[in-house]
Enzyme design. Structure first.
Site, PDB file in Angstrom:
ATOM      1  N   HIS A 122       0.831  -1.193   0.000  1.00 52.51           N
ATOM      2  CA  HIS A 122       0.000   0.000   0.000  1.00 52.51           C
ATOM      3  C   HIS A 122       0.874   1.254   0.000  1.00 52.51           C
ATOM      4  O   HIS A 122       2.082   1.174   0.233  1.00 52.51           O
ATOM      5  CB  HIS A 122      -0.966   0.009   1.201  1.00 52.51           C
ATOM      6  CG  HIS A 122      -0.288   0.085   2.533  1.00 52.51           C
ATOM      7  ND1 HIS A 122      -0.098  -1.002   3.358  1.00 52.51           N
ATOM      8  CD2 HIS A 122       0.250   1.134   3.187  1.00 52.51           C
ATOM      9  CE1 HIS A 122       0.528  -0.622   4.448  1.00 52.51           C
ATOM     10  NE2 HIS A 122       0.749   0.674   4.374  1.00 52.51           N
TER      11      HIS A 122
HETATM   12  P1  TYD Z   1      -2.219  -4.287   7.557  1.00 52.02           P
HETATM   13  O1  TYD Z   1      -2.559  -2.955   7.022  1.00 52.02           O
HETATM   14  O2  TYD Z   1      -2.673  -5.500   6.826  1.00 52.02           O
HETATM   15  O3  TYD Z   1      -0.653  -4.382   7.759  1.00 52.02           O
HETATM   16  P2  TYD Z   1       0.480  -4.372   6.598  1.00 52.02           P
HETATM   17  O4  TYD Z   1       0.239  -3.141   5.808  1.00 52.02           O
HETATM   18  O5  TYD Z   1       1.751  -4.322   7.341  1.00 52.02           O
HETATM   19  O6  TYD Z   1       0.337  -5.612   5.805  1.00 52.02           O
HETATM   20  O7  TYD Z   1      -2.717  -4.368   9.052  1.00 52.02           O
HETATM   21  C1  TYD Z   1      -2.996  -5.581   9.700  1.00 52.02           C
HETATM   22  C2  TYD Z   1      -4.180  -5.386  10.637  1.00 52.02           C
HETATM   23  O8  TYD Z   1      -3.845  -4.524  11.702  1.00 52.02           O
HETATM   24  C3  TYD Z   1      -5.375  -4.812   9.943  1.00 52.02           C
HETATM   25  O9  TYD Z   1      -6.525  -5.491  10.443  1.00 52.02           O
HETATM   26  C4  TYD Z   1      -5.415  -3.370  10.399  1.00 52.02           C
HETATM   27  C5  TYD Z   1      -4.750  -3.423  11.753  1.00 52.02           C
HETATM   28  N1  TYD Z   1      -3.980  -2.228  12.090  1.00 52.02           N
HETATM   29  C6  TYD Z   1      -4.412  -1.402  13.123  1.00 52.02           C
HETATM   30  O10 TYD Z   1      -5.474  -1.628  13.737  1.00 52.02           O
HETATM   31  N2  TYD Z   1      -3.658  -0.325  13.450  1.00 52.02           N
HETATM   32  C7  TYD Z   1      -2.509  -0.038  12.808  1.00 52.02           C
HETATM   33  O11 TYD Z   1      -1.838   0.953  13.171  1.00 52.02           O
HETATM   34  C8  TYD Z   1      -2.063  -0.881  11.731  1.00 52.02           C
HETATM   35  C9  TYD Z   1      -0.814  -0.585  10.967  1.00 52.02           C
HETATM   36  C10 TYD Z   1      -2.828  -1.963  11.416  1.00 52.02           C
END
Ligand code: TYD
Length: 134
Positions: free
Chosen positions: A49
């Site tokens: 992303h």
């Molecule tokens: P995700 O965006 O999939 O992580 P990455 O971009 O590293 O693959 O996030 C994983 C999960 O954690 C998703 O359900 C959203 C949650 N999350 C939060 O609640 N707070 C945060 O600060 C972050 C980064 C993720």
């Protein structure tokens, strides 16, 4: 594409090392959120992303991993293995994190609290978004 890596001051002595991070002095934004990834399963690639406005500093505080940064024109792979180095990830940069060692802990300092609206999760949409900015 310029990669900005901050070298943090290490306060080491015979007991070991210590790094302290202060907003404004060490980090170029107000730190509104800290999160970290650990126990990342083998072969996992995450991220995929960009952010419209959020800025980050990534620090691999233990172990190692790789970060791919892509500004829509160029891509660079950064090897992360130093707990006193911070990789600056500006807004409008696509990122992928991968090749995590078993013991890797990747910590992220973020300029904003979690907001799904700030994410661009589709690569074609990202290219369009950064293309329109030029
Ligand atoms: P995700 O965006 O999939 O992580 P990455 O971009 O590293 O693959 O996030 C994983 C999960 O954690 C998703 O359900 C959203 C949650 N999350 C939060 O609640 N707070 C945060 O600060 C972050 C980064 C993720």
């Amino acid at each position: 594409m310029k990669i900005v890596k901050y070298q943090f001051q290490q306060h080491g002595d015979s007991r070991g090392e210590l790094v302290s991070l202060e907003e404004k002095n060490d980090i170029p934004f107000k730190i509104k959120r800290v999160y970290y990834m650990y126990k990342t399963a083998e072969g996992v690639r995450r991220g995929f992303h960009a952010h419209k406005s959020l800025k980050q500093i990534m620090i691999c505080v233990h172990g190692s991993c790789k970060v791919l940064l892509d500004n829509g024109k160029e891509k660079k792979i950064i090897y992360m293995e130093t707990p006193y180095e911070g990789l600056y990830v500006p807004n409008n940069y696509w990122r992928e994190m991968y090749d995590f060692s078993d013991d890797a802990v990747l910590m992220v300092l973020a300029s904003e609290i979690y907001n799904e609206e700030d994410y661009i999760r589709d690569y074609d949409e990202f290219l369009k978004y950064v293309g329109e900015k030029k």
